[in-house]
Every structure is written in structure tokens, then in C-alpha cells.
Design a protein around this motif. Structure first.
Motif, PDB file in Angstrom:
ATOM      1  N   TYR A 183       7.480   3.503   3.841  1.00  0.00           N
ATOM      2  CA  TYR A 183       8.066   4.575   4.366  1.00  0.00           C
ATOM      3  C   TYR A 183       9.177   5.516   3.681  1.00  0.00           C
ATOM      4  O   TYR A 183      10.084   4.668   2.789  1.00  0.00           O
ATOM      5  CB  TYR A 183       8.561   4.335   5.734  1.00  0.00           C
ATOM      6  N   HIS A 215       5.188   7.089   2.360  1.00  0.00           N
ATOM      7  CA  HIS A 215       4.463   7.417   3.592  1.00  0.00           C
ATOM      8  C   HIS A 215       5.556   7.975   4.532  1.00  0.00           C
ATOM      9  O   HIS A 215       6.663   7.421   4.598  1.00  0.00           O
ATOM     10  CB  HIS A 215       4.065   6.148   4.406  1.00  0.00           C
ATOM     11  N   LYS A 224      -1.717  -4.769   2.213  1.00  0.00           N
ATOM     12  CA  LYS A 224      -3.156  -5.116   2.624  1.00  0.00           C
ATOM     13  C   LYS A 224      -3.350  -6.421   3.211  1.00  0.00           C
ATOM     14  O   LYS A 224      -2.748  -7.424   2.745  1.00  0.00           O
ATOM     15  CB  LYS A 224      -3.645  -5.370   1.018  1.00  0.00           C
ATOM     16  N   SER A 225      -3.789  -6.491   4.429  1.00  0.00           N
ATOM     17  CA  SER A 225      -3.893  -7.404   5.243  1.00  0.00           C
ATOM     18  C   SER A 225      -4.719  -8.547   4.883  1.00  0.00           C
ATOM     19  O   SER A 225      -4.638  -9.671   5.302  1.00  0.00           O
ATOM     20  CB  SER A 225      -4.270  -6.634   6.563  1.00  0.00           C
ATOM     21  N   ALA A 248       3.872  -9.627   5.514  1.00  0.00           N
ATOM     22  CA  ALA A 248       5.057  -8.876   6.162  1.00  0.00           C
ATOM     23  C   ALA A 248       6.585  -9.473   5.680  1.00  0.00           C
ATOM     24  O   ALA A 248       7.354  -8.988   5.321  1.00  0.00           O
ATOM     25  CB  ALA A 248       4.669  -8.723   7.607  1.00  0.00           C
ATOM     26  N   GLY A 275      10.111   0.371   7.079  1.00  0.00           N
ATOM     27  CA  GLY A 275       8.759   0.413   7.261  1.00  0.00           C
ATOM     28  C   GLY A 275       7.778   0.719   6.059  1.00  0.00           C
ATOM     29  O   GLY A 275       8.259   0.832   4.907  1.00  0.00           O
ATOM     30  N   PHE A 276       6.750  -0.201   5.730  1.00  0.00           N
ATOM     31  CA  PHE A 276       5.842  -0.382   4.787  1.00  0.00           C
ATOM     32  C   PHE A 276       4.411  -0.702   5.010  1.00  0.00           C
ATOM     33  O   PHE A 276       4.447  -1.360   6.233  1.00  0.00           O
ATOM     34  CB  PHE A 276       6.303  -1.425   3.731  1.00  0.00           C
ATOM     35  N   TRP A 277       3.445  -0.301   4.508  1.00  0.00           N
ATOM     36  CA  TRP A 277       2.064  -0.961   4.606  1.00  0.00           C
ATOM     37  C   TRP A 277       1.660  -2.050   3.636  1.00  0.00           C
ATOM     38  O   TRP A 277       2.061  -1.861   2.461  1.00  0.00           O
ATOM     39  CB  TRP A 277       1.213   0.340   4.861  1.00  0.00           C
ATOM     40  N   SER A 281       0.727  -1.170  -0.035  1.00  0.00           N
ATOM     41  CA  SER A 281       0.105  -0.045   0.018  1.00  0.00           C
ATOM     42  C   SER A 281       0.876   1.398  -0.093  1.00  0.00           C
ATOM     43  O   SER A 281       0.694   1.969  -0.787  1.00  0.00           O
ATOM     44  CB  SER A 281      -0.786  -0.062   1.136  1.00  0.00           C
ATOM     45  N   LYS A 282       1.873   1.135   0.907  1.00  0.00           N
ATOM     46  CA  LYS A 282       2.765   2.347   0.903  1.00  0.00           C
ATOM     47  C   LYS A 282       3.971   1.998   1.639  1.00  0.00           C
ATOM     48  O   LYS A 282       4.412   0.879   2.129  1.00  0.00           O
ATOM     49  CB  LYS A 282       2.117   3.440   2.113  1.00  0.00           C
TER      50      LYS A 282
END
Length: 385
Positions: free
Chosen positions: A285, A374, A332-333, A318, A328-330, A282-283
Motif C-alpha cells: 500500500y 497499491h 501470495k497465500s 503476514a 498494508g500489503f498483499w 504482491s503489492k
């Protein structure tokens, strides 16, 4: 240190870290005219480092050699690249004209020794060497000490350029006694410019070409793919020689080397994986970085592969994304990558040459860098800064 930089240093607030850090001495690696080198282990992180101590001997000019030692630290900090040895830390004692450099430990051997047992890797290693020296060229940095013992190959086949003790950013038009003493130690015939008292980027190109020519001749290697390019690198006359490593790099790609040719099925498996993993993200860092160490990526991928092989999907997204991104990153769970896609990609990656692995990662990272960035939230703490 100049008077100006000394004055600026004295008028600057200094942050001191006084905690002592101890290492375990594993063995002595070697010694030379400017010092000794040992292998040390950091017991906290269980990693090995090469520690080079500056202790000039054999009539070397102490101040002159110490200046080269400091320059080596500066150059290694600038030259961050998978094919250039990394420097992690240093300790200087100017009053005593001595110091230490902590560098990456390359568990390998000189390129000439490696190719005795792996002559089929000569094209891949030539490609890697050009990549490394092309990076140095972008930094306007001459190596000036190109010989087999300064180009190592790790056990996993990765080439590393080492020993920047004689390196410099070109700024002189003639050679001092120090440069002449370097020339006398080279194991190859000198190119035209050296007889005129000059050393240029084309000199680095010449000596790297001579290194490969000598190895190919000594080992009777018959399947070297880049003979025409090599011939143009070792022209005696400077104006007849190839002008830059970046040009050679482009020529290697245009040659359609077998080292970077992918079968249609390999391309499809890569494309499916890159598409799936980019959809998971998603994003990213701002401070996150892509892992350029292909051996590290492969090790992490293998772990995820083994933990997912009996599943239909890779449920720990992850861990999967962390194979490629440090930071860091986001993600989709509720989305998961099919295990079959991971298995196919891992098998392609594992069976690829070092050069192909780098091409795969470069392409993957080019795609992933399009992921939105992000900005991390900064939290106050009790640390000095």
C-alpha cells in the motif's frame, strides 16, 4: 508566532480534540537552565516517554529561551532518523511562556559511559554518529551543543543524538551574547572560526571529532579504525578541516570498515532470504512504511522464528512480512518461505553490529521497494476528518 501566521491561524478552521490523556509519572530524570525532565508512562499502550517541561531558571531570558524551546520542537519534527531522538507530541502555553515536549525514551547512557564498558564498540558508534549528523546536515541543521551527555547509547547499542535546544539553521554571520555563552560551556578547545565570531557546519564536525578524540584518549582505546579521518575532523584551521558529514560518511564506506564487512556465507544467507521474501510480496500500500527500528525488527523476527522453528515452512507469511513493513500489503497465500532460510537470516541479523544491521535493512528495503504499489480504498466514517 508572526502577525502573518497568527492571522492565517485565526482564519483557519480548527479541529479540536478535547479528550484528556493521563500519564503515570515514573521518575524525574534531571533539570537544567530551561526546565525539568521526567519519565512518564502511557498506561494505554504501556510505553514510556520523556517529557521535557519548559521552566526557565537561573537568570535565563524567558522569551529567548521559549523561542529556543519552540525551535527544538520544530527541529526534532524535521529530524526523523534512527540516530536522532524522536518527538511524539508537544503542548505549548505561549501566554505563560511554558510548554511540554513528549520525546522518545532512550534507555541508555552517555556515549562516554557506555564505551567504558564496551570499548570494542567505538568504531560502530563513530559510524552511527556520522550517519546521524549527516542526516542533520541534509536538513541544513546545526546541533551546536555536542558533548557526551547529548549523545546517548541505548542498551541495544543504538546511538541517539539528543537535546536540540541550541540548534539552528545557519543564517547569521556573527555571534550574539547567547552564542558566546554557549561557546564558554564547551569542554573542548575552540576551533579557529569561533575566535572569528562564526559557527558553521565545520564547527559541528570539529566538536564531534573532539568528543571521540577525548573518549579514545581517556579510555586508552587502541583499535579505533578511523584515526586518519578523525585527525582531519579536528584540524584547528577551518579551511583544513573535512567539509561535510556526507563526505565523511562516504570516506567511512570507502575505508572498508570491519563494521560493515560481511563474510561470504552471511551474504549468501541474506541474498536467499531477500529473494524469497520479495517473491512472497504482491503489492504494498502507498501509505505503508518500512520499519527503520532494527530493535523492533529483531524482536518481531524472533517471535516468527520461535513460532516456526519446528516447521519446514513459515506458514504465517503476514507476520513475517510485518516484521519489515508497517502498513498494508498483499502477499501470495499459497507460497511460503522455508524455515531454514528464516533461521539463517535471523542468526546473521542477530549477531551483526548495529551498523551491519542497518546495512542489511537498507539493502532489503531497497529490494522490497520495487514491489508494485497499491492505492488503498478510502472509506467514509464519522470521524472529524
Amino acid at each position: 508566532m508572526t502577525r502573518e501566521s497568527q492571522a492565517a491561524f485565526e482564519n483557519t478552521e480548527i479541529v479540536q480534540f478535547l479528550r484528556q490523556k493521563d500519564f503515570i509519572k515514573i521518575k524525574e530524570i534531571g533539570s537544567g537552565g530551561t526546565g525539568t525532565t521526567v519519565l512518564l508512562r502511557d498506561p494505554i499502550i504501556s510505553e514510556d516517554f520523556v517529557c521535557k517541561k519548559f521552566t526557565p531558571m537561573g537568570g535565563n531570558n524567558t522569551e529567548d529561551a521559549f523561542e529556543r524551546f519552540i525551535n527544538e520542537i520544530k527541529f526534532l519534527h524535521l529530524a526523523y532518523h534512527p540516530n536522532v531522538v524522536r518527538v511524539f507530541n508537544y503542548y505549548l502555553y505561549p501566554k505563560n511562556n511554558t510548554g511540554y515536549i513528549f520525546m522518545e525514551y532512550v534507555d541508555g547512557e552517555p556515549i562516554s559511559e557506555y564505551l567504558k564498558l564496551n570499548p570494542d564498540r567505538v568504531n560502530d558508534l563513530f559510524f552511527q554518529a556520522i550517519e546521524g549528523f549527516s542526516h542533520l546536515e541534509k536538513l541544513n541543521l546545526l546541533h551546536r551543543d555536542i558533548k557526551p551527555t547529548n549523545i546517548l547509547v541505548s542498551k541495544n547499542g543504538e546511538l541517539k543524538i539528543i537535546d536540540f535546544g541550541f540548534s539552528k539553521i545557519p543564517s547569521i554571520k556573527d555571534l550574539s551574547n547567547r552564542e558566546n555563552s554557549i561557546i564558554l560551556n564547551w569542554p573542548y578547545p575552540l576551533p579557529s572560526e569561533c575566535y572569528e565570531g562564526r559557527y558553521s557546519l565545520k564547527s559541528d564536525i570539529y566538536f564531534l571529532g573532539k568528543l571521540f578524540e577525548q573518549i579514545i584518549h581517556d579510555l586508552k582505546i587502541e583499535d579505533f579504525f578511523y584515526s586518519k579521518i578523525l585527525e582531519s575532523m579536528i584540524e584547528f584551521a577551518e579551511n583544513s578541516r573535512l567539509e561535510s558529514f556526507s563526505l565523511i560518511q562516504r570516506m567511512l564506506i570507502e575505508e572498508k570498515s570491519p563494521e560493515i564487512e560481511f563474510a561470504p556465507q552471511e551474504i549468501l544467507k541474506y541474498q536467499k532470504f531477500s529473494e524469497e521474501i520479495s517473491l512472497l510480496l504482491s503489492k504494498i500500500y502507498d501509505e505503508a512504511r518500512f520499519d527503520l527500528d532494527f530493535a523492533s525488527v529483531q524482536k518481531k523476527l524472533k517471535n516468527v522464528y520461535q513460532n516456526s522453528i519446528l516447521e519446514t515452512k513459515v506458514f504465517n507469511s503476514a507476520d513475517l512480512i510485518s516484521c519489515f513493513i508497517n502498513g498494508g500489503f498483499w502477499f501470495k497465500s499459497k507460497s511460503f518461505l522455508p524455515t531454514k532460510v528464516l533461521i539463517d537470516f535471523y542468526e546473521v541479523f542477530e549477531n551483526s553490529s548495529v551498523t551491519k544491521k542497518k546495512v542489511i535493512l537498507n539493502n532489503l528495503y531497497y529490494r522490497l521497494q520495487m514491489t508494485p504499489k497499491h492505492q488503498a480504498q478510502i472509506k467514509e466514517d464519522e470521524l472529524p476528518f
